[in-house]
Design a protein around this motif. Structure first.
Motif, PDB file in Angstrom:
ATOM      1  N   PRO A 419      24.025  28.058  48.530  1.00  0.00           N
ATOM      2  CA  PRO A 419      24.168  27.468  47.195  1.00  0.00           C
ATOM      3  C   PRO A 419      23.039  27.901  46.273  1.00  0.00           C
ATOM      4  CG  PRO A 419      24.566  25.817  48.890  1.00  0.00           C
ATOM      5  CD  PRO A 419      24.074  27.042  49.595  1.00  0.00           C
ATOM      6  N   GLY A 420      23.401  28.225  45.047  1.00  0.00           N
ATOM      7  CA  GLY A 420      22.414  28.707  44.076  1.00  0.00           C
ATOM      8  C   GLY A 420      23.104  29.207  42.829  1.00  0.00           C
ATOM      9  N   PRO A 421      22.363  29.850  41.947  1.00  0.00           N
ATOM     10  CA  PRO A 421      22.928  30.278  40.666  1.00  0.00           C
ATOM     11  C   PRO A 421      23.762  31.543  40.735  1.00  0.00           C
ATOM     12  CG  PRO A 421      20.626  30.920  40.791  1.00  0.00           C
ATOM     13  CD  PRO A 421      20.916  30.138  42.044  1.00  0.00           C
ATOM     14  N   VAL A 422      23.777  32.234  41.873  1.00  0.00           N
ATOM     15  CA  VAL A 422      24.479  33.509  41.990  1.00  0.00           C
ATOM     16  C   VAL A 422      25.797  33.299  42.739  1.00  0.00           C
ATOM     17  CG1 VAL A 422      24.377  35.868  42.840  1.00  0.00           C
ATOM     18  CG2 VAL A 422      22.307  34.775  41.964  1.00  0.00           C
ATOM     19  N   ASP A 423      26.907  33.611  42.086  1.00  0.00           N
ATOM     20  CA  ASP A 423      28.234  33.478  42.694  1.00  0.00           C
ATOM     21  C   ASP A 423      28.994  34.781  42.517  1.00  0.00           C
ATOM     22  OD1 ASP A 423      28.051  30.676  43.410  1.00  0.00           O
ATOM     23  OD2 ASP A 423      28.215  30.241  41.269  1.00  0.00           O
ATOM     24  N   ALA A 424      29.534  35.306  43.601  1.00  0.00           N
ATOM     25  CA  ALA A 424      30.363  36.509  43.548  1.00  0.00           C
ATOM     26  C   ALA A 424      31.822  36.067  43.577  1.00  0.00           C
ATOM     27  CB  ALA A 424      30.035  37.433  44.714  1.00  0.00           C
ATOM     28  N   VAL A 425      32.452  36.019  42.419  1.00  0.00           N
ATOM     29  CA  VAL A 425      33.831  35.554  42.285  1.00  0.00           C
ATOM     30  C   VAL A 425      34.673  36.702  41.732  1.00  0.00           C
ATOM     31  CG1 VAL A 425      35.366  33.827  41.299  1.00  0.00           C
ATOM     32  CG2 VAL A 425      32.987  33.225  41.822  1.00  0.00           C
ATOM     33  N   ILE A 426      35.585  37.194  42.540  1.00  0.00           N
ATOM     34  CA  ILE A 426      36.468  38.310  42.157  1.00  0.00           C
ATOM     35  C   ILE A 426      37.759  37.696  41.617  1.00  0.00           C
ATOM     36  CG2 ILE A 426      37.556  40.437  42.955  1.00  0.00           C
ATOM     37  CD1 ILE A 426      35.579  40.300  45.372  1.00  0.00           C
ATOM     38  N   ARG A 427      37.876  37.637  40.302  1.00  0.00           N
ATOM     39  CA  ARG A 427      38.940  36.856  39.665  1.00  0.00           C
ATOM     40  C   ARG A 427      40.208  37.679  39.408  1.00  0.00           C
ATOM     41  NH1 ARG A 427      36.153  32.282  38.034  1.00  0.00           N
ATOM     42  NH2 ARG A 427      33.920  32.625  37.645  1.00  0.00           N
ATOM     43  N   HIS A 428      41.349  37.000  39.595  1.00  0.00           N
ATOM     44  CA  HIS A 428      42.660  37.443  39.125  1.00  0.00           C
ATOM     45  C   HIS A 428      43.047  38.832  39.644  1.00  0.00           C
ATOM     46  CE1 HIS A 428      41.980  33.953  36.785  1.00  0.00           C
ATOM     47  NE2 HIS A 428      41.317  34.524  35.793  1.00  0.00           N
ATOM     48  N   ARG A 429      43.116  38.948  40.968  1.00  0.00           N
ATOM     49  CA  ARG A 429      43.643  40.171  41.575  1.00  0.00           C
ATOM     50  C   ARG A 429      45.052  39.864  42.105  1.00  0.00           C
ATOM     51  NH1 ARG A 429      39.403  43.534  40.050  1.00  0.00           N
ATOM     52  NH2 ARG A 429      40.418  45.112  41.327  1.00  0.00           N
ATOM     53  N   TYR A 430      45.849  40.910  42.307  1.00  0.00           N
ATOM     54  CA  TYR A 430      47.152  40.692  42.950  1.00  0.00           C
ATOM     55  C   TYR A 430      46.933  40.020  44.307  1.00  0.00           C
ATOM     56  CZ  TYR A 430      49.525  43.617  39.496  1.00  0.00           C
ATOM     57  OH  TYR A 430      50.047  44.122  38.328  1.00  0.00           O
ATOM     58  N   ALA A 431      47.860  39.141  44.685  1.00  0.00           N
ATOM     59  CA  ALA A 431      47.686  38.338  45.901  1.00  0.00           C
ATOM     60  C   ALA A 431      47.517  39.228  47.137  1.00  0.00           C
ATOM     61  CB  ALA A 431      48.875  37.397  46.077  1.00  0.00           C
ATOM     62  N   ALA A 432      48.316  40.290  47.237  1.00  0.00           N
ATOM     63  CA  ALA A 432      48.195  41.186  48.391  1.00  0.00           C
ATOM     64  C   ALA A 432      46.836  41.884  48.390  1.00  0.00           C
ATOM     65  CB  ALA A 432      49.322  42.219  48.378  1.00  0.00           C
ATOM     66  N   GLU A 433      46.366  42.277  47.203  1.00  0.00           N
ATOM     67  CA  GLU A 433      45.056  42.919  47.118  1.00  0.00           C
ATOM     68  C   GLU A 433      43.951  41.931  47.486  1.00  0.00           C
ATOM     69  OE1 GLU A 433      42.154  45.146  43.822  1.00  0.00           O
ATOM     70  OE2 GLU A 433      43.970  44.082  43.189  1.00  0.00           O
ATOM     71  N   ALA A 434      44.100  40.668  47.058  1.00  0.00           N
ATOM     72  CA  ALA A 434      43.100  39.654  47.386  1.00  0.00           C
ATOM     73  C   ALA A 434      42.982  39.481  48.897  1.00  0.00           C
ATOM     74  CB  ALA A 434      43.473  38.327  46.721  1.00  0.00           C
ATOM     75  N   ARG A 435      44.115  39.484  49.593  1.00  0.00           N
ATOM     76  CA  ARG A 435      44.080  39.368  51.055  1.00  0.00           C
ATOM     77  C   ARG A 435      43.391  40.576  51.670  1.00  0.00           C
ATOM     78  NH1 ARG A 435      43.257  36.073  54.618  1.00  0.00           N
ATOM     79  NH2 ARG A 435      44.672  34.640  53.506  1.00  0.00           N
ATOM     80  N   GLN A 436      43.641  41.767  51.126  1.00  0.00           N
ATOM     81  CA  GLN A 436      42.957  42.964  51.627  1.00  0.00           C
ATOM     82  C   GLN A 436      41.450  42.885  51.375  1.00  0.00           C
ATOM     83  OE1 GLN A 436      44.833  46.288  49.705  1.00  0.00           O
ATOM     84  NE2 GLN A 436      46.746  46.125  50.888  1.00  0.00           N
ATOM     85  N   ILE A 437      41.070  42.336  50.235  1.00  0.00           N
ATOM     86  CA  ILE A 437      39.645  42.186  49.941  1.00  0.00           C
ATOM     87  C   ILE A 437      38.992  41.253  50.952  1.00  0.00           C
ATOM     88  CG2 ILE A 437      37.989  41.271  48.259  1.00  0.00           C
ATOM     89  CD1 ILE A 437      39.856  42.224  46.039  1.00  0.00           C
ATOM     90  N   VAL A 438      39.662  40.137  51.258  1.00  0.00           N
ATOM     91  CA  VAL A 438      39.114  39.189  52.226  1.00  0.00           C
ATOM     92  C   VAL A 438      38.957  39.844  53.595  1.00  0.00           C
ATOM     93  CG1 VAL A 438      39.621  37.086  53.531  1.00  0.00           C
ATOM     94  CG2 VAL A 438      39.933  37.119  51.054  1.00  0.00           C
TER      95      VAL A 438
END
Length: 487
Positions: A419-438
């Motif tokens: 927890p802290g001020p730095v957050d890596a949030v990859i917003r609004h990708r295609y659902a299939a691409e998001a699963r590949q990113i994970v």
């Protein structure tokens, strides 16, 4: 929502003894007490609050004599309580831990393991500076707050104890002097002042004051005038907050590099001497407010293991690596904090076109990329952010998908650190691409953790004729202190 926690091999749990609490060991004779002025420094704030609140009632009722007797009684009671607490609080080294014994009726013995020590900071509040004392704060992996802060020590004792703690944590001779340093960056006073004036909070407060001032000039009625005057209070508070957060806290800001890590010295009234070990950095964010773009200035924030559980106020004080700097200066520090990688050179892919329905302005600024060492996220139009998180420091990877995102076939990926001020949030990708990113980020984190073997502090450096070695992993492992309370 789904999430995956990357392999956290090497985490070291510290368990509490089960069953009845054992009797606290007698405090060794060689243990030391805190500075004799500690009771006064701890009690003055409570006494001041009692005078402030009790004084209002006394002024209204006119019973100043009774109020004076009450204040004297509170002062005596507070002094006696503080003296007893000071007398029964002692500290010293017990094997591979710093042990702090305290308590008169309820005896408490806290041990802070040196092999989990993340940082040792020296803070000097204004009252402490006037009386020549300092506070020593110990930050450990996974700690929810500063572990057993030593309030207060003489300035020389605090500096000497800090050097001994770092030396013992590094596995070298306890008498080894503190490592030398090289100044990397000093924030000029004029730049700090202008960065405060160009901050959004300051400008908003100024606009409120000007608007209320104009209204004040055209209001003939006295009652309405007082109402307008009170309406100016939010603007005054906003300006005061901006002045203090940027100018007061970062006054005289100096960033220096040493084998210990990055050392930070700053503060106008309360001074702070902080160490940020590069190996403990969990994430870095390069930020650029709108009005700073004219000057080409940016700010550099970090997440540091050990500071994660502090209050919001403390987190702001301990997470700023550069309060204001040119882009080139910040880029150089960014590359040094994340060795082996250049986040600014990582190729980024932008969000797909359906994201424009959720981010009409700036959807093309939503971008993500990675290399062998870090994952990088870019976003923001008016307030620009570039976030970099080392693969080895990722605590978990998860997917969020709201109802509108489901309709558009999009999802958001979170790469979580401490927890802290730095957050890596990859917003609004295609659902299939998001699963590949994970899946990809989970595998990269697993591999990186195997390579990123916990190293000792300063193991790669030589100074004063010896190697400094110490152990800490910086990955948010459970706290290193253990307590045994006996009633």
């Amino acid at each position: 929502m789904s999430g995956v926690r990357p392999d956290a091999a090497g985490d070291d749990e510290t368990s509490e003894p089960s069953g009845k609490a054992s009797r606290v060991d007698p405090t060794p004779e060689h243990f030391k007490r805190l500075h004799p002025l500690t009771p006064l420094l701890r009690g003055w704030a409570f006494l001041a609050a009692a005078i402030a609140f009790g004084g209002q009632d006394a002024l209204r009722s006119g019973e100043m004599g009774r109020f004076g007797i009450t204040v004297v009684g509170i002062a005596i009671l507070g002094m006696v309580t503080g003296l007893l607490s000071w007398w029964f609080t002692r500290y010293g080294f017990d094997g591979d831990a710093l042990r702090i014994d305290s308590g008169m009726l309820n005896r408490r013995s806290r041990r802070v393991r040196l092999d989990r020590l993340q940082a040792v900071d020296i803070n000097r509040p204004l009252a402490g500076r006037l009386l020549g004392v300092s506070e020593l704060r110990l930050e450990v992996a996974g700690g929810g707050k500063a572990e057993a802060p030593l309030q207060y020590l003489a300035v020389d004792d605090a500096v000497r104890l800090r050097a001994e703690l770092l030396a013992r944590a590094a596995g070298i001779d306890a008498d080894t002097p503190e490592a030398p340093e090289r100044v990397v960056h000093q924030v000029p006073l004029d730049r700090l002042v202008w960065s405060t004036v160009l901050s959004g909070v300051f400008v908003m407060g100024l606009v409120i004051l000007v608007g209320m001032g104009v209204a004040f000039a055209f209001v003939p009625n006295r009652t309405a005038t007082m109402g307008v005057a009170w309406s100016m209070l939010p603007g005054i508070i906003a300006i005061g907050a901006a002045l203090w957060n940027q100018l007061g806290r970062n006054f005289g800001f100096v960033l220096a590099e040493s084998p210990d890590g990055y050392r930070i010295r700053k503060g106008l009234l309360d001074t702070q001497h902080q160490t940020v070990p590069p190996g403990r950095v969990q994430g870095v964010a390069l930020r650029q407010p709108l009005l700073w773009r004219v000057k080409g200035w940016v700010r550099l924030d970090v997440d540091v293991a050990g500071y994660s559980g502090e209050s919001t106020d403390d987190s702001q004080r301990t997470s700023t690596l550069l309060p204001v700097a040119t882009f080139d200066e910040a880029a150089e520090v960014l590359r040094q904090v994340l060795p082996g990688s250049d986040p600014l050179a990582v190729p980024l892919s932008t969000a797909p076109r359906p994201a424009r329905w959720l981010r009409p302005f700036g959807w093309k600024r939503l971008a993500y990329g990675f290399d062998d060492h870090v994952v990088v996220v870019r976003e923001g139009v008016l307030y620009r952010n570039l976030t970099a998180v080392p693969h080895a420091k990722a605590q978990s990877v998860r997917i969020n998908q709201g109802p509108v995102q489901r309709r558009l076939g999009l999802a958001t990926v979170h790469v979580d650190t401490t927890p802290g001020p730095v957050d890596a949030v990859i917003r609004h990708r295609y659902a299939a691409e998001a699963r590949q990113i994970v899946d990809g980020q989970t595998e990269r984190s697993r591999v990186a953790r195997k390579v990123d073997v916990p190293e000792q502090w300063m193991a790669r450096y030589r100074f004063a004729g010896s190697d400094r070695d110490g152990d800490a992993d910086g990955d948010g492992n459970p706290t290193a202190s253990s307590e045994r309370d006996q009633e």
